[in-house]
Design an enzyme around this catalytic site. Structure first.
Site, PDB file in Angstrom:
ATOM      1  CG  HIS A 116      -4.968   9.660   0.395  1.00 41.60           C
ATOM      2  ND1 HIS A 116      -3.621   9.596   0.166  1.00 41.60           N
ATOM      3  CD2 HIS A 116      -5.132   9.236   1.680  1.00 41.60           C
ATOM      4  CE1 HIS A 116      -3.003   9.160   1.254  1.00 41.60           C
ATOM      5  NE2 HIS A 116      -3.898   8.931   2.187  1.00 41.60           N
ATOM      6  CE1 TYR A 143       0.325   7.870   2.769  1.00 44.20           C
ATOM      7  CE2 TYR A 143       0.935   5.650   2.131  1.00 44.20           C
ATOM      8  CZ  TYR A 143       0.033   6.525   2.702  1.00 44.20           C
ATOM      9  OH  TYR A 143      -1.141   6.035   3.208  1.00 44.20           O
ATOM     10  CG  ASP A 176      -1.782   1.223   1.306  1.00 45.80           C
ATOM     11  OD1 ASP A 176      -2.845   1.162   0.664  1.00 45.80           O
ATOM     12  OD2 ASP A 176      -1.410   2.238   1.934  1.00 45.80           O
ATOM     13  CE  LYS A 209      -3.874   4.635   0.510  1.00 48.09           C
ATOM     14  NZ  LYS A 209      -2.474   4.555   0.993  1.00 48.09           N
TER      15      LYS A 209
END
Ligand code: NAP
Length: 323
Positions: free
Chosen positions: A117, A55, A50, A84
């Site tokens: 997200h 990120y 994931d 996402k």
């Protein structure tokens, strides 16, 4: 035991491994740690990874996966990869370019799952967290249904095998499900879920619509200072989880992960430590009794570690609703 041996079927027919490896990496850690982490996770048996644009580790995640493919450890089709769509890219015309940007970073042709997200659009631009001169988040006005249509086009183009959402409450999910001309339902809703916030109502709602609930923060989160109140109780120090760990001769982490699997929840687990990764894939090797599942249900205290405070002023802030 290999996590790839246990799958859940999504409502579009694709399979998702029931245990996934999370790649959120706090800013203070070097990204090389993510690269190493994903490689070790694949070696340990994780087949579901994931990640997310925000990120800022998609390069490393892609590099690790491609490395393991080159080594002959896995084939691309053995890996289930999620990314996402970030809040600043929710305008429909930005959705596909945003996914393409992620794929470019990953150096892969497709993701297995692409998620919205959060259900809140933020002002497009260079900043991932745009704020005004008072430090307040800046919004965009985009209808989520238009964003969803653009997500559907990504699936049709083969850039994402499946599409879903994250951090949606049941009303926001229902809005998509009731969209006139809906082509594809979200396959999942990825939300914070653990014994202190067990999401039983949202889980029932999702199950009734054939939507899989994917749990993040299932081990109580990494407790990153930027996002988590440091005075909140540490989930894995819970005495009830500790007693169950003794009873089953497992760790509290494994009890928390196993709890989710037995409720039909797909569960993410994050660690940079090889020993813990190897431990976490052992979640398929034991079973909790129904009675003990109820004991863990009893720990629920609606404690949300990750409240996404940067979105809290928005009228559609998802966590104001009961579920
Ligand atoms: P998490 O999986 O709840 O917990 C990670 C923490 O648990 C780590 O600090 C780790 O410790 C510890 N841990 C892991 N295995 C353990 C074991 N066997 N024994 C003892 N401790 C163990 O963390 P998370 O990163 O918050 O959530 C997981 C993933 O969910 C993220 O990485 C990200 O991919 C995703 N996520 C998504 C959203 C979203 O908005 N959709 C939000 C948050 C997270 P060590 O550090 O010591 O290894």
């Amino acid at each position: 035991m290999n996590s790839g041996h246990s799958y859940v079927t999504l409502n579009d027919g694709h399979l998702i491994p029931a245990l996934g490896y999370g790649t959120y990496t706090p800013e203070e850690l070097p990204k090389s740690q993510t690269l190493e982490g994903v490689k070790l996770a694949i070696d340990a048996g994780f087949r579901h990874i994931d990640t997310a644009y925000v990120y800022q580790v998609e390069e490393e995640v892609g590099q690790a996966i491609r490395g393991k493919i080159e080594e002959g450890i896995v084939k691309r089709e053995d890996i289930f990869l999620t990314s996402k769509l970030w809040c600043t890219f929710q305008r429909p015309e930005m959705v596909r370019p945003s996914l393409e940007k992620s794929l470019e970073k990953l150096q892969l042709d497709y993701v297995d799952l692409y998620l919205i997200h959060y259900p809140i659009p933020m002002k497009p631009g260079k900043e991932d967290f745009p704020t005004d001169e008072h430090g307040k988040s800046m919004w965009d006005t985009v209808d989520l249904l238009a964003t969803w249509e653009a997500m559907e086009k990504c699936k049709e183009a083969g850039l994402a095998k499946s599409i879903g959402v994250s951090n949606f409450n049941h009303r926001q999910l229902a809005r998509i499900l009731n969209k006139p001309g809906l082509k594809y339902k979200p396959v999942c809703n990825q939300v914070e879920c653990h014994p202190y916030l067990n999401q039983s109502k949202l889980l029932d709602f999702c199950k009734s619509k054939d939507i899989v609930l994917v749990a993040y923060g299932a081990l109580g989160t990494q407790r990153y200072k930027r996002w988590v109140d440091q005075s909140s109780p540490v989930l894995l120090n819970d005495p009830v989880l500790g007693a169950l760990a003794k009873k089953y001769n497992q760790s509290p982490a494994l009890i928390a992960l196993r709890y989710q699997l037995q409720r039909g929840v797909v569960v993410l687990a994050q660690s940079f430590i090889e020993r813990k990764m190897k431990e976490n894939v052992q979640v398929f090797g034991f079973q909790l009794s129904l009675e003990d599942m109820k004991v863990i249900d009893g720990l629920n205290r609606k404690l949300r570690y990750l409240g996404a405070e940067f979105l809290a002023d928005h009228p559609d802030y998802p966590f104001s609703d009961e579920y």
